[in-house]
Every structure is written in structure tokens, then in C-alpha cells.
Write a protein that holds these residues in place. Structure first.
Motif, PDB file in Angstrom:
ATOM      1  N   SER A  50       0.847  -1.178   0.000  1.00 29.34           N
ATOM      2  CA  SER A  50       0.000   0.000   0.000  1.00 29.34           C
ATOM      3  C   SER A  50       0.887   1.234   0.000  1.00 29.34           C
ATOM      4  CB  SER A  50      -0.910   0.006   1.226  1.00 29.34           C
ATOM      5  OG  SER A  50      -1.693   1.192   1.264  1.00 29.34           O
ATOM      6  N   TYR A  54      -2.125   6.344  -3.248  1.00 28.73           N
ATOM      7  CA  TYR A  54      -2.740   5.340  -4.100  1.00 28.73           C
ATOM      8  C   TYR A  54      -3.843   4.637  -3.317  1.00 28.73           C
ATOM      9  CZ  TYR A  54       1.085   6.083  -7.320  1.00 28.73           C
ATOM     10  OH  TYR A  54       1.981   6.644  -8.197  1.00 28.73           O
ATOM     11  N   VAL A  55      -5.037   4.708  -3.827  1.00 24.60           N
ATOM     12  CA  VAL A  55      -6.187   4.151  -3.128  1.00 24.60           C
ATOM     13  C   VAL A  55      -6.158   2.632  -3.133  1.00 24.60           C
ATOM     14  CG1 VAL A  55      -8.706   3.991  -3.106  1.00 24.60           C
ATOM     15  CG2 VAL A  55      -7.591   6.170  -3.618  1.00 24.60           C
ATOM     16  N   THR A  56      -5.758   2.065  -4.247  1.00 28.02           N
ATOM     17  CA  THR A  56      -5.785   0.616  -4.418  1.00 28.02           C
ATOM     18  C   THR A  56      -4.430   0.000  -4.119  1.00 28.02           C
ATOM     19  OG1 THR A  56      -7.464   0.868  -6.145  1.00 28.02           O
ATOM     20  CG2 THR A  56      -6.333  -1.243  -6.007  1.00 28.02           C
ATOM     21  N   PRO A  57      -4.389  -1.013  -3.265  1.00 32.08           N
ATOM     22  CA  PRO A  57      -3.119  -1.695  -3.012  1.00 32.08           C
ATOM     23  C   PRO A  57      -2.607  -2.411  -4.250  1.00 32.08           C
ATOM     24  CG  PRO A  57      -4.736  -2.183  -1.295  1.00 32.08           C
ATOM     25  CD  PRO A  57      -5.475  -1.538  -2.429  1.00 32.08           C
ATOM     26  N   PHE A  58      -1.330  -2.733  -4.223  1.00 27.31           N
ATOM     27  CA  PHE A  58      -0.699  -3.470  -5.295  1.00 27.31           C
ATOM     28  C   PHE A  58      -0.475  -4.903  -4.863  1.00 27.31           C
ATOM     29  CE2 PHE A  58       0.375   0.960  -5.715  1.00 27.31           C
ATOM     30  CZ  PHE A  58       0.246   1.214  -7.073  1.00 27.31           C
ATOM     31  N   TYR A  59      -0.575  -5.822  -5.807  1.00 22.15           N
ATOM     32  CA  TYR A  59      -0.419  -7.237  -5.507  1.00 22.15           C
ATOM     33  C   TYR A  59       0.503  -7.902  -6.515  1.00 22.15           C
ATOM     34  CZ  TYR A  59      -4.608  -6.494  -2.693  1.00 22.15           C
ATOM     35  OH  TYR A  59      -5.518  -6.028  -1.776  1.00 22.15           O
ATOM     36  N   LYS A  64      -2.751 -12.202  -6.673  1.00 19.44           N
ATOM     37  CA  LYS A  64      -3.829 -11.316  -7.102  1.00 19.44           C
ATOM     38  C   LYS A  64      -5.139 -12.090  -7.234  1.00 19.44           C
ATOM     39  CE  LYS A  64      -2.472  -8.177  -9.788  1.00 19.44           C
ATOM     40  NZ  LYS A  64      -1.943  -7.433 -10.972  1.00 19.44           N
ATOM     41  N   THR A  68      -6.017  -9.991  -0.018  1.00 16.59           N
ATOM     42  CA  THR A  68      -6.524  -8.634   0.079  1.00 16.59           C
ATOM     43  C   THR A  68      -5.804  -7.889   1.193  1.00 16.59           C
ATOM     44  OG1 THR A  68      -8.721  -9.310  -0.693  1.00 16.59           O
ATOM     45  CG2 THR A  68      -8.544  -7.169   0.389  1.00 16.59           C
ATOM     46  N   SER A  70      -5.561  -4.619   3.605  1.00 14.91           N
ATOM     47  CA  SER A  70      -6.393  -3.576   4.177  1.00 14.91           C
ATOM     48  C   SER A  70      -5.677  -2.965   5.371  1.00 14.91           C
ATOM     49  CB  SER A  70      -7.769  -4.114   4.584  1.00 14.91           C
ATOM     50  OG  SER A  70      -7.651  -5.100   5.594  1.00 14.91           O
TER      51      SER A  70
END
Length: 124
Positions: A50, A54-59, A64, A68, A70
Motif C-alpha cells: 500500500s 494510491y487508493v488501491t493496493p498493489f499485488y 492477485k 486482500t 487492508s
């Protein structure tokens, strides 16, 4: 110094789920936070990260759709929800934090602070 403590590791059968937690002694909005894992004989690899702004985490591609990331800033805690676990997910899992840059998010050396690790074992 920032201290990180992981918990939630354990053993599950393939297809099962686990949730990891990482509690930080201090939170900074400037820090990137990531989960890494390392299996015996393999290099440490980043699985989720995270980044500030950037709102969306990277995987990583390998997790992927199954993992998840959080966070709960009020608790200085980040989580990794792991679903549909596979035997190849077996590893020691670490949380990491620091002023990493986006392009280096999967490089362990770019994170200054590390937890002690928690073991995940997935049986076939």
C-alpha cells in the motif's frame, strides 16, 4: 524507530483462509506498507503493498485475486486476508514499512522497518 509485530500465522489445508495482522508502534502517512514472504531456498518476495497517494493496493501476480490488503489507521494495523491458499503460499510472512518509492515496492531493501515474521503452512 518503528516496531512491527505480525500475528495470525498458522497451518491450513489447501483452499483455506487465514488473516494476518501487523501492528505498528507508530504510524506515518508517508510510509509505504507491504507484506513480503520467504520460503526456504527462495528469495524474499513482495506480495502486497500500500502506497501513500494510491487508493488501491498493489499485488504480486501470484496472489492477485486471492489476497486482500487492508488497513486500520486508528489501530496502526494492516491486514492481509488470504483466501484459497495453495501449498506454494507456504512461507514466512513479514510486514514492512518505510519511505519506499513506487517503482521499488517489491524490493525488500527499500523498506526500513520489518516485523519478526509469522509462519504460514498450507498442506495439500
Amino acid at each position: 524507530q518503528v516496531q512491527l509485530v505480525e500475528s495470525g500465522g498458522g497451518s491450513v489445508e489447501a483452499g483455506g483462509s487465514l488473516t494476518l495482522s501487523c501492528v505498528a508502534s507508530r504510524y506515518s502517512v508517508t510510509y509505504a506498507v507491504a507484506w513480503f514472504r520467504q520460503a526456504p531456498g527462495k528469495e524474499r518476495e513482495g506480495v502486497a503493498a500500500s502506497f501513500p497517494g494510491y487508493v488501491t493496493p498493489f499485488y504480486a501476480d501470484s496472489v492477485k485475486g486471492r489476497f486482500t490488503f487492508s488497513q486500520d489507521n486508528g489501530k496502526n494495523t494492516v491486514y492481509l486476508q488470504m483466501n484459497d491458499l495453495k501449498p506454494e503460499d507456504t512461507a514466512m510472512y513479514y510486514c514492512a514499512a518505510g519511505n519506499a518509492f513506487l517503482g521499488g515496492r517489491w524490493r525488500a531493501e527499500n523498506y526500513r522497518y520489518w516485523g519478526q515474521g509469522t509462519q504460514i503452512t498450507v498442506s495439500a
